[in-house]
Design an enzyme around this catalytic site. Structure first.
Site, PDB file in Angstrom:
ATOM      1  N   TYR A 106      13.009  24.292  -4.773  1.00 34.93           N
ATOM      2  CA  TYR A 106      12.820  23.292  -5.830  1.00 34.93           C
ATOM      3  C   TYR A 106      12.296  23.990  -7.074  1.00 34.93           C
ATOM      4  O   TYR A 106      11.526  24.951  -6.979  1.00 34.93           O
ATOM      5  CB  TYR A 106      11.841  22.214  -5.344  1.00 34.93           C
ATOM      6  CG  TYR A 106      11.621  21.130  -6.357  1.00 34.93           C
ATOM      7  CD1 TYR A 106      12.710  20.493  -6.963  1.00 34.93           C
ATOM      8  CD2 TYR A 106      10.349  20.739  -6.731  1.00 34.93           C
ATOM      9  CE1 TYR A 106      12.526  19.506  -7.913  1.00 34.93           C
ATOM     10  CE2 TYR A 106      10.151  19.749  -7.677  1.00 34.93           C
ATOM     11  CZ  TYR A 106      11.245  19.142  -8.268  1.00 34.93           C
ATOM     12  OH  TYR A 106      11.060  18.183  -9.214  1.00 34.93           O
ATOM     13  N   TYR A 123       3.426  18.288  -7.879  1.00 39.61           N
ATOM     14  CA  TYR A 123       3.989  19.081  -6.778  1.00 39.61           C
ATOM     15  C   TYR A 123       2.958  20.141  -6.421  1.00 39.61           C
ATOM     16  O   TYR A 123       3.062  21.297  -6.812  1.00 39.61           O
ATOM     17  CB  TYR A 123       5.318  19.695  -7.224  1.00 39.61           C
ATOM     18  CG  TYR A 123       6.176  20.238  -6.097  1.00 39.61           C
ATOM     19  CD1 TYR A 123       6.970  19.387  -5.340  1.00 39.61           C
ATOM     20  CD2 TYR A 123       6.218  21.592  -5.810  1.00 39.61           C
ATOM     21  CE1 TYR A 123       7.777  19.874  -4.321  1.00 39.61           C
ATOM     22  CE2 TYR A 123       7.018  22.094  -4.791  1.00 39.61           C
ATOM     23  CZ  TYR A 123       7.789  21.230  -4.057  1.00 39.61           C
ATOM     24  OH  TYR A 123       8.589  21.725  -3.046  1.00 39.61           O
ATOM     25  N   LEU A 125      15.086  14.100  -4.448  1.00 42.58           N
ATOM     26  CA  LEU A 125      15.737  13.113  -3.574  1.00 42.58           C
ATOM     27  C   LEU A 125      14.617  12.430  -2.785  1.00 42.58           C
ATOM     28  O   LEU A 125      13.722  13.108  -2.283  1.00 42.58           O
ATOM     29  CB  LEU A 125      16.677  13.846  -2.602  1.00 42.58           C
ATOM     30  CG  LEU A 125      17.326  12.990  -1.525  1.00 42.58           C
ATOM     31  CD1 LEU A 125      18.617  12.348  -2.074  1.00 42.58           C
ATOM     32  CD2 LEU A 125      17.675  13.815  -0.280  1.00 42.58           C
TER      33      LEU A 125
HETATM   34  N1  LIG Z   1      13.605  15.937  -1.464  1.00 39.38           N
HETATM   35  C1  LIG Z   1      13.516  16.640  -2.561  1.00 39.38           C
HETATM   36  O1  LIG Z   1      13.300  16.109  -3.657  1.00 39.38           O
HETATM   37  C2  LIG Z   1      13.715  18.137  -2.504  1.00 39.38           C
HETATM   38  C3  LIG Z   1      14.078  18.832  -3.677  1.00 39.38           C
HETATM   39  C4  LIG Z   1      14.288  20.205  -3.606  1.00 39.38           C
HETATM   40  C5  LIG Z   1      14.134  20.864  -2.393  1.00 39.38           C
HETATM   41  N2  LIG Z   1      13.788  20.155  -1.267  1.00 39.38           N
HETATM   42  C6  LIG Z   1      13.635  20.904  -0.013  1.00 39.38           C
HETATM   43  O2  LIG Z   1      14.603  20.476   0.913  1.00 39.38           O
HETATM   44  C7  LIG Z   1      14.147  20.821   2.233  1.00 39.38           C
HETATM   45  C8  LIG Z   1      14.333  19.628   3.144  1.00 39.38           C
HETATM   46  O3  LIG Z   1      13.467  18.593   2.739  1.00 39.38           O
HETATM   47  P1  LIG Z   1      13.922  17.081   2.521  1.00 39.38           P
HETATM   48  O4  LIG Z   1      13.359  16.653   1.199  1.00 39.38           O
HETATM   49  O5  LIG Z   1      15.354  16.935   2.782  1.00 39.38           O
HETATM   50  O6  LIG Z   1      13.052  16.274   3.587  1.00 39.38           O
HETATM   51  P2  LIG Z   1      13.168  16.067   5.148  1.00 39.38           P
HETATM   52  O7  LIG Z   1      12.012  15.216   5.516  1.00 39.38           O
HETATM   53  O8  LIG Z   1      14.531  15.568   5.523  1.00 39.38           O
HETATM   54  O9  LIG Z   1      13.056  17.533   5.741  1.00 39.38           O
HETATM   55  C9  LIG Z   1      11.881  18.242   5.942  1.00 39.38           C
HETATM   56  C10 LIG Z   1      11.827  18.565   7.421  1.00 39.38           C
HETATM   57  O10 LIG Z   1      10.850  19.574   7.652  1.00 39.38           O
HETATM   58  C11 LIG Z   1      10.346  19.329   8.944  1.00 39.38           C
HETATM   59  N3  LIG Z   1       9.131  20.123   9.142  1.00 39.38           N
HETATM   60  C12 LIG Z   1       7.923  20.004   8.537  1.00 39.38           C
HETATM   61  N4  LIG Z   1       7.085  20.945   9.005  1.00 39.38           N
HETATM   62  C13 LIG Z   1       7.780  21.668   9.924  1.00 39.38           C
HETATM   63  C14 LIG Z   1       7.466  22.767  10.760  1.00 39.38           C
HETATM   64  N5  LIG Z   1       6.242  23.325  10.764  1.00 39.38           N
HETATM   65  N6  LIG Z   1       8.417  23.254  11.595  1.00 39.38           N
HETATM   66  C15 LIG Z   1       9.663  22.699  11.636  1.00 39.38           C
HETATM   67  N7  LIG Z   1      10.028  21.655  10.849  1.00 39.38           N
HETATM   68  C16 LIG Z   1       9.088  21.153  10.005  1.00 39.38           C
HETATM   69  C17 LIG Z   1      10.154  17.819   8.957  1.00 39.38           C
HETATM   70  O11 LIG Z   1      10.010  17.306  10.269  1.00 39.38           O
HETATM   71  C18 LIG Z   1      11.441  17.368   8.296  1.00 39.38           C
HETATM   72  O12 LIG Z   1      12.446  17.149   9.272  1.00 39.38           O
HETATM   73  C19 LIG Z   1      12.701  21.284   2.073  1.00 39.38           C
HETATM   74  O13 LIG Z   1      12.653  22.685   2.008  1.00 39.38           O
HETATM   75  C20 LIG Z   1      12.326  20.693   0.724  1.00 39.38           C
HETATM   76  O14 LIG Z   1      11.262  21.371   0.087  1.00 39.38           O
HETATM   77  C21 LIG Z   1      13.585  18.820  -1.311  1.00 39.38           C
END
Ligand SMILES: NC(=O)c1ccc[n+]([C@@H]2O[C@H](COP(=O)([O-])OP(=O)(O)OC[C@H]3O[C@@H](n4cnc5c(N)ncnc54)[C@H](O)[C@@H]3O)[C@@H](O)[C@H]2O)c1
Length: 297
Positions: free
Chosen positions: A180, A190, A228
């Site tokens: 991000y 954040y 998202l």
């Molecule tokens: N949602 C956003 O706005 C956004 C923007 C940019 C990047 N991201 C990144 O996208 C990726 C996925 O996130 P998302 O937003 O789709 O949410 P999400 O909730 O679908 O995914 C995050 C996942 O991480 C898992 N998790 C947390 N700690 C963990 C651990 N110790 N071991 C294994 N799994 C673990 C959670 O159970 C969850 O399934 C992340 O790296 C997030 O930082 C998200």
């Protein structure tokens, strides 16, 4: 016709526990392109995830264009803050959500993959997970443990996965993670050291691309996605505002969908992207290119 063809490939998507986040959408896109998909799920979320699947609550989102439902070849328990079983503290190992799942460390995951599918079972690894225990605290107030916890779960986890899953990749494999833009620009709210963790993740993507590229002939990229409203992002507390702000100020004003990130992930994981490695690829409707907010009126 030029198409993304992942037939015969096996993917592991780490960080899937519902159908709202990027991990699920990426798994769906990889399956749509013909890959078989295994997922890694955090033990505290595993029972709920399995229940949702079993009760058909995700059937609509599992639908593929063929009309069939996407199936997961395996669902592995994975806690990406542990590299080996003996590092999981006794009180966690014996707690409700962990005691049945056995070795859910990254090393344990690698062992299970080899036991289930043989020595080099993987082509694609997606790291779609993050956790910042103090994400709501500004960096100025975050504790050492909170900061290191964010970096451990959200950045070192990728290093550990490349160390342990790199040897399991067949030739021309691909690693991909999600980052991000708080890594490079200030995003108020954040917090908890998550911005630092994403900066580390992006830097590590470049270094690992070189080191693992030479060692395992694989590629490593990261997608810098726009905001998202996933379950993880809701923990930040201001995700809806972030989504609105981006759609008001980005070159493309439609809200980003997880499906768009899934499609980019499938491309980056395919041989069509065979010369792309060490990259941070923006999938954010172009917001990263802006230098100021669009003036009102
Ligand atoms: N949602 C956003 O706005 C956004 C923007 C940019 C990047 N991201 C990144 O996208 C990726 C996925 O996130 P998302 O937003 O789709 O949410 P999400 O909730 O679908 O995914 C995050 C996942 O991480 C898992 N998790 C947390 N700690 C963990 C651990 N110790 N071991 C294994 N799994 C673990 C959670 O159970 C969850 O399934 C992340 O790296 C997030 O930082 C998200």
């Amino acid at each position: 016709m030029l198409k993304i063809d992942l037939a015969g490939k096996r993917a592991l998507v780490a960080g899937v526990a519902d159908d709202a986040g990027f991990g699920f959408a990426i798994a769906h896109a990889l399956a749509e392109a013909g890959a078989s998909v295994c997922v890694g799920t955090w033990p505290p979320a595993l029972t709920i995830f399995l229940n949702l699947l079993e009760r058909g609550k995700m059937d609509e989102s599992r639908k593929l264009s063929s009309g069939e439902l996407m199936t997961f070849e395996k669902i592995y328990p994975l806690d990406a803050v542990y590299d080996r079983y003996d590092e999981i503290p006794e009180d966690i190992r014996t707690s409700k959500r962990y005691k049945e799942v056995g070795d859910c460390s990254i090393g344990g995951l690698a062992d299970r993959l080899v036991a289930d599918f043989g020595e080099r079972p993987l082509d694609i690894v997606v790291h779609s997970l993050a956790n910042g225990p103090e994400v709501k605290k500004p960096l100025l107030e975050v504790s050492r443990n909170g900061y290191l916890g964010a970096v451990s779960a959200s950045a070192y986890s990728l290093v550990s996965m490349v160390q342990r899953l790199g040897p399991l990749l067949r030739d021309d494999g691909s690693f991909l993670s999600l980052t991000y833009m708080a890594s490079e620009r200030v995003i108020p709210g954040y917090g908890g050291g998550m911005s630092s963790a994403k900066a580390a993740l992006e830097s590590d993507t470049r270094t690992l691309a070189f080191e693992a590229g030479r060692k395992y002939r694989c590629r490593i990229n990261t997608i810098s996605a726009g905001p998202l409203a996933s379950r993880a992002a809701s923990a930040i507390g201001i995700i809806e505002k972030m989504v609105e702000y981006v759609s008001a100020n980005a070159p493309l004003t439609e809200k980003l969908t997880a499906k768009e990130v899934g499609a980019t992930a499938a491309f980056l994981s395919s041989s069509l992207a065979s010369a792309i490695t060490g990259n941070t690829v923006y999938v954010d409707k172009g917001y990263h290119a802006m230098g100021m907010a669009v003036p009102p009126g």
